[in-house]
Design an enzyme around this catalytic site. Sequence first.
Site, PDB file in Angstrom:
ATOM      1  N   GLU A 220       0.812  -1.221   0.000  1.00  0.00           N
ATOM      2  CA  GLU A 220       0.000   0.000   0.000  1.00  0.00           C
ATOM      3  C   GLU A 220       0.841   1.266   0.000  1.00  0.00           C
ATOM      4  OE1 GLU A 220      -0.743  -2.685   1.709  1.00  0.00           O
ATOM      5  OE2 GLU A 220      -2.758  -3.224   1.043  1.00  0.00           O
TER       6      GLU A 220
ATOM      7  N   HIS B 168     -11.326  -5.223   8.801  1.00  0.00           N
ATOM      8  CA  HIS B 168     -12.057  -5.017   7.559  1.00  0.00           C
ATOM      9  C   HIS B 168     -13.287  -4.127   7.781  1.00  0.00           C
ATOM     10  CE1 HIS B 168      -9.621  -8.413   6.275  1.00  0.00           C
ATOM     11  NE2 HIS B 168     -10.077  -8.326   5.053  1.00  0.00           N
TER      12      HIS B 168
HETATM   13  C1  LIG Z   1      -1.977  -4.705   4.242  1.00  0.00           C
HETATM   14  C2  LIG Z   1      -3.041  -5.512   3.597  1.00  0.00           C
HETATM   15  N1  LIG Z   1      -3.424  -5.221   2.353  1.00  0.00           N
HETATM   16  C3  LIG Z   1      -4.399  -5.916   1.758  1.00  0.00           C
HETATM   17  C4  LIG Z   1      -5.012  -6.950   2.394  1.00  0.00           C
HETATM   18  C5  LIG Z   1      -6.139  -7.736   1.712  1.00  0.00           C
HETATM   19  N2  LIG Z   1      -5.644  -9.061   1.354  1.00  0.00           N
HETATM   20  C6  LIG Z   1      -5.864 -10.121   2.136  1.00  0.00           C
HETATM   21  S1  LIG Z   1      -5.095 -11.489   1.597  1.00  0.00           S
HETATM   22  C7  LIG Z   1      -4.459 -10.680   0.258  1.00  0.00           C
HETATM   23  C8  LIG Z   1      -3.581 -11.408  -0.704  1.00  0.00           C
HETATM   24  C9  LIG Z   1      -2.423 -12.044  -0.006  1.00  0.00           C
HETATM   25  O1  LIG Z   1      -1.688 -12.798  -0.905  1.00  0.00           O
HETATM   26  P1  LIG Z   1      -0.408 -13.581  -0.433  1.00  0.00           P
HETATM   27  O2  LIG Z   1       0.467 -12.684   0.359  1.00  0.00           O
HETATM   28  O3  LIG Z   1       0.188 -14.217  -1.615  1.00  0.00           O
HETATM   29  O4  LIG Z   1      -0.940 -14.673   0.585  1.00  0.00           O
HETATM   30  P2  LIG Z   1      -2.009 -15.833   0.307  1.00  0.00           P
HETATM   31  O5  LIG Z   1      -3.356 -15.264   0.579  1.00  0.00           O
HETATM   32  O6  LIG Z   1      -1.838 -16.274  -1.094  1.00  0.00           O
HETATM   33  O7  LIG Z   1      -1.698 -16.889   1.295  1.00  0.00           O
HETATM   34  C10 LIG Z   1      -4.870  -9.360   0.253  1.00  0.00           C
HETATM   35  C11 LIG Z   1      -4.519  -8.365  -0.781  1.00  0.00           C
HETATM   36  C12 LIG Z   1      -4.594  -7.220   3.710  1.00  0.00           C
HETATM   37  N3  LIG Z   1      -5.129  -8.212   4.433  1.00  0.00           N
HETATM   38  N4  LIG Z   1      -3.602  -6.494   4.277  1.00  0.00           N
END
Ligand SMILES: Cc1ncc(C[n+]2csc(CCOP(=O)(O)OP(=O)(O)O)c2C)c(N)n1
Lengths: 357, 357, 326, 326
Positions: free
Chosen positions: D60, D129
């Site tokens: 972000e 959230h």
């Molecule tokens: C700082 C932040 N930005 C956005 C989100 C929303 N979000 C939740 S999971 C996710 C994707 C995460 O992907 P990854 O790091 O590859 O982990 P995975 O879910 O694949 O295990 C996002 C964008 C969040 N939880 N925290």
Amino acid sequence: MPATIASFKIDFYQFLAADGRLISDDVPPLATDWEELQSLYRLMVTTRIFDKKAVALQRTGKMGTYASSLGHEAAHIAMGSAMRPEDCYAPTYREHGAQLCRGVTMPEILRYWGGDEHGCDFSGPRHDFSWCIPIATQCLHAAGAALAFKLRGEQRVAVVQVGDGGSSKGDFLEAINAASAFQLPLVLVIINNQWAISVPRSKQNSATTLAQKGIAGGLPSIQVDGNDIIACRWAMETAIEKARTGGGATVIEMLTYRLTDHTTADDARRYRDEQEVKNAWQTEPVKRLRNYLQAEGVWNDKKELALLEQAGVEVAQAVEEYLSMPDPDVAGMFDYMFENTPAELEAQRTQALKECN
Amino acid sequence: MPATIASFKIDFYQFLAADGRLISDDVPPLATDWEELQSLYRLMVTTRIFDKKAVALQRTGKMGTYASSLGHEAAHIAMGSAMRPEDCYAPTYREHGAQLCRGVTMPEILRYWGGDEHGCDFSGPRHDFSWCIPIATQCLHAAGAALAFKLRGEQRVAVVQVGDGGSSKGDFLEAINAASAFQLPLVLVIINNQWAISVPRSKQNSATTLAQKGIAGGLPSIQVDGNDIIACRWAMETAIEKARTGGGATVIEMLTYRLTDHTTADDARRYRDEQEVKNAWQTEPVKRLRNYLQAEGVWNDKKELALLEQAGVEVAQAVEEYLSMPDPDVAGMFDYMFENTPAELEAQRTQALKECN
Amino acid sequence: MTSVAMVEAVSLAMAWEMASDDSVVVMGEDVGVNGGVFRATSGLEARFGDQRVIDTPLAEAMIAGLAVGMSAQGMKPVIEAQFMGFIYPMVEQIVCHASRMRHRTRGRLSCPMVLRAPFGGGIHAPELHSESTEAIFAHIPGLRVVIPSSPARAYGLLLAAIRDPDPVVFLEPKRIYRLNREEIEDNGEDLPLDVCFVLRDGTDVTLVSWGSMIKETLESADLLATRGISAEVIDVATISPLDMDTIIESVEKTGRCIIIHEAARMCGVGAEIAAGLADSAIYALHAPVKRVTGYDVIMPLQKMEMNYIPGVKRILTAVEEILEVS
Amino acid sequence: MTSVAMVEAVSLAMAWEMASDDSVVVMGEDVGVNGGVFRATSGLEARFGDQRVIDTPLAEAMIAGLAVGMSAQGMKPVIEAQFMGFIYPMVEQIVCHASRMRHRTRGRLSCPMVLRAPFGGGIHAPELHSESTEAIFAHIPGLRVVIPSSPARAYGLLLAAIRDPDPVVFLEPKRIYRLNREEIEDNGEDLPLDVCFVLRDGTDVTLVSWGSMIKETLESADLLATRGISAEVIDVATISPLDMDTIIESVEKTGRCIIIHEAARMCGVGAEIAAGLADSAIYALHAPVKRVTGYDVIMPLQKMEMNYIPGVKRILTAVEEILEVS
Ligand SMILES: Cc1ncc(C[n+]2csc(CCOP(=O)(O)OP(=O)(O)O)c2C)c(N)n1
Ligand SMILES: Cc1ncc(C[n+]2csc(CCOP(=O)(O)OP(=O)(O)O)c2C)c(N)n1
Ligand SMILES: [Mg+2]
Ligand SMILES: [Mg+2]
């Protein structure tokens, strides 16, 4: 038995030895471009004279806190001189030499550090960013500029630098990652002057180089002697050209040394050894280039005297201009907040004009 | 002629091929530790059964949004099982298997994702962090825990993982840098499941590996097949042992695949190819280990059936326990804000108890 | 008794608590050998060593995140943001974790940490070195926000902040770091974290302020006294939780209130105080509640900053205004 | 005329402006093929391509920093924080740069960017959230903060936000993303960014609210009407700059005011409104100004969230209270 799936290395580039001699014959064209080298030398010397005067202005109460660029002249002038006007530069608070190359004037620099935002409305390329105070945040601005250029199909490059200290901050690493993700026309320079105020390079992390941070994004990453203008300029040119022609970003670590206090608000004797500073004077960039040019017969004492005098006059005139500048007015607090000033702010403005007279 | 001053490489480790055969004879002792492998297999299968049930609970309105761990079992169980109780684990939202290894109970996990903070007051090691929602922030908590252990001279290790998406965030990179600066007893695992919600790995950056981010801090960094429990567990053990004995931090990238939607709130068909998912099922971790164990005569259909039944019962009991848990009460909104509740908050509490009845 | 400036009182409080509680560590940029850019940690590294007074890499999110991790594991980190203008990379860790660790885990883990930051203008510093954004932290449930206005209060409040089992944002008004010296007893006695200080009794108007603005507020009260106007002066000190009772009690007596702060007005802490009065002291009020604050503009650079920071003149004008109308 | 839900109105506004202004780009996590986790950018990538609708790496601070850089170089990025709970890594770039680029450079550079974020509770989402921290941004000089409460207002205000030459934080109350549909004309007409909307005229009490709470506020007004109490309802919509004039005018008529918001009370935007009344409408007020808000606690997880979010009952109780006392 593991399989090696990726290998990387960090190369170190130096052409001019500390004493001003060429280390080998394998040098870039700049090493014998006497006109250009003299011009760079003039910029370095002028910057140093300007810098000294700026510190003096602060000491005599005529300017605010100021971060000296003493010792960084090769790095800064290499950056500033390698860019084209249409490229975009995102400076921090120390690269006065680079900004002078870009066309920012001395009175503008003094005006800003004298505590007047009008200094930021400068004559350097109007699209250049102004001084960035929050460490490393400028890296993302440069990346954003680079992304804008790329999206618009412009052949422009963004250049930014960060300190050894600043290289620890997430923004820098996110900029590397962005450069990698978007294949940005960006040059990321780490000016490693060994100190972040009182914190030595060794405390930022235990890695061999800072350049290797670029490997995190798979970016070509090198280290250069930051007191060797030929190496610095060559690295900048190469990286800028590469970026301009679609080759993506480069990370360049320039090894130099902060020869004086962090800023005029600092007293470096509190935390670092005088001997270390003395030693660093042995490798400083201005004398090194002068030695080289003199040994090659391109420079001499007469030229030096003329340069010192000319630069002295230039700086003196700039100071005079700075000191005769009007103080900012109260309305300015309000007038640049929004293009369309909201009613409530307009009311505060009226009140302030009344209150502050 | 540049001098190469640092070189790095990323090695890839895999012992079990996708079909469950050993790739070579050069294997860690775990590869023939049949008791341990069976125990890991049981955990993987149990986790998968639990996971399926959790998704079903969400689908039937009995639980909130839930992030399935389907496909990540080798990575998660390797992490969870390699740590000692006194070590410290900082999970995100997906590593249910790792938490089960740590002693967090199924009803506790369901309770949390059912929308009740009491689930965080879990029976796993009381010092473990609870689910971390803001991506990558947990990396710094683990680094902080590791720093606390180091400062107190405790032989404890902190373990944390981040996703392929999360590896782009500054916090992760700052954690690598902190590990490097303070020589922390820390293991940083990147669980690269190829997707961050709808964003494919290729958009996070263009580097060959994510593991190489560790090079930014000069940390030993490797990549392993994240569907090969032997490779994952071996990598974890080696890194944890190294950290425990003062050798500092390691970065491990585990290559795996998210076999289902990001969470129950997601619909992956919108953005990814069914064929890719189908292919990924060919390399998934549970079947791979089963094939290996069966080929070695250690496992058979009878054992499998018994396991499925036992796990089914365990999960069913957990669900029953979860569903019979009391709803949280209004006072709980206030009672855990401060150890010493301020007067004004006490007043709001009183009001809330009146209003919410 | 020692005579100390506020910045020294801050050091003394940290030293006292470090000596009596092994789990207290001080961390930040330049807090070690250099003793902090304002000397607030001066001497601590020499006395307690570099395992207790830790110079960190330059990364504020990292500092805050480490502190969250350390405090959840039983330590008491006292971290420093070198200037409040550089506190923003810490916001995610403070808002998403420090403030909610106890709540999230139903008390299983907590974050007994202190985030110190020098703040406010008036020292001719560069951009982003002079802002006052205490309101941001005051809005976050689960944080305490404390702002001292004298050496003695800095000493007692910082001790309390370090001892508090929950996270405290401790903001130090650097304009008055060395303004005047005060005799304090370095005896480890702390002050409560939830009461305002009535610095001066009065009957005609209540002046509510905190931090560096206490200086101009007290000066204003002195000047008002010479005109026969009796001003009560309250130093809020503990911004959150806010001790509205003391303020309301005062306004019930005086019927008039002026709130003075350096931060921008819009959604500043002054708004909360005025809102509290509009709710709980409306019938006692004889006049509008006025706020004398920074304008809703970017804190200007040094040439203009004293035109931004409210001065005695602005305070007096506001007092006159509400005395007239009522 | 098309009948749309609020989240669709948001897409329509972006599509309109992208079609008419090449410099507008949409950036964020999952905004591309996936169309955003709430479908707010649905269809944009298909229509405008992946050079205008850009899926970014997950970072972000990076997204915000890129937007600052791009907007200073002549583009108009519309960036998304996937949930407001993940906006905090952006705070440094927004507070230290976006809000001050114009001021810092005396107008040479500016940041015409929009930061969109779904916010607020009520959708049974996981931790972080569901928060509402608009007050943080409202306190920052140089930002506009806008919160729509209906499809039509979302459409017109977002168009205005994208067109505005300065940075706008545009917060979308996700609880009402699909609450009801409204006929709107997709004609590119924007709405002013500095006036409140009077949604219902009344004479006995002024109810001031914004975002998702407009729902409960209007419901309360309906119920009050059945009891013969005439409530005026104001949707603040443009939180900053705040149109106090419209609110004051209303309170001068009704003499009573209740402010309703979902965010925590302490230093919330409600405080600013109450403070404005305590200053400029004190003599018109017949009763205390009450705030019906979230408690000063961490937004609870889903099982408890509807006990946190103020409901009609709490609003009615507050109205009764101030009608009684006066
Ligand atoms: C700082 C932040 N930005 C956005 C989100 C929303 N979000 C939740 S999971 C996710 C994707 C995460 O992907 P990854 O790091 O590859 O982990 P995975 O879910 O694949 O295990 C996002 C964008 C969040 N939880 N925290
Ligand atoms: C985010 C942030 N944190 C802290 C500071 C205070 N500060 C100003 S300069 C500096 C040290 C910077 O060191 P380095 O990055 O090595 O650059 P140098 O000053 O040596 O050129 C610090 C900590 C700041 N300006 N911004
Ligand atoms: Mg440095
Ligand atoms: Mg992933």
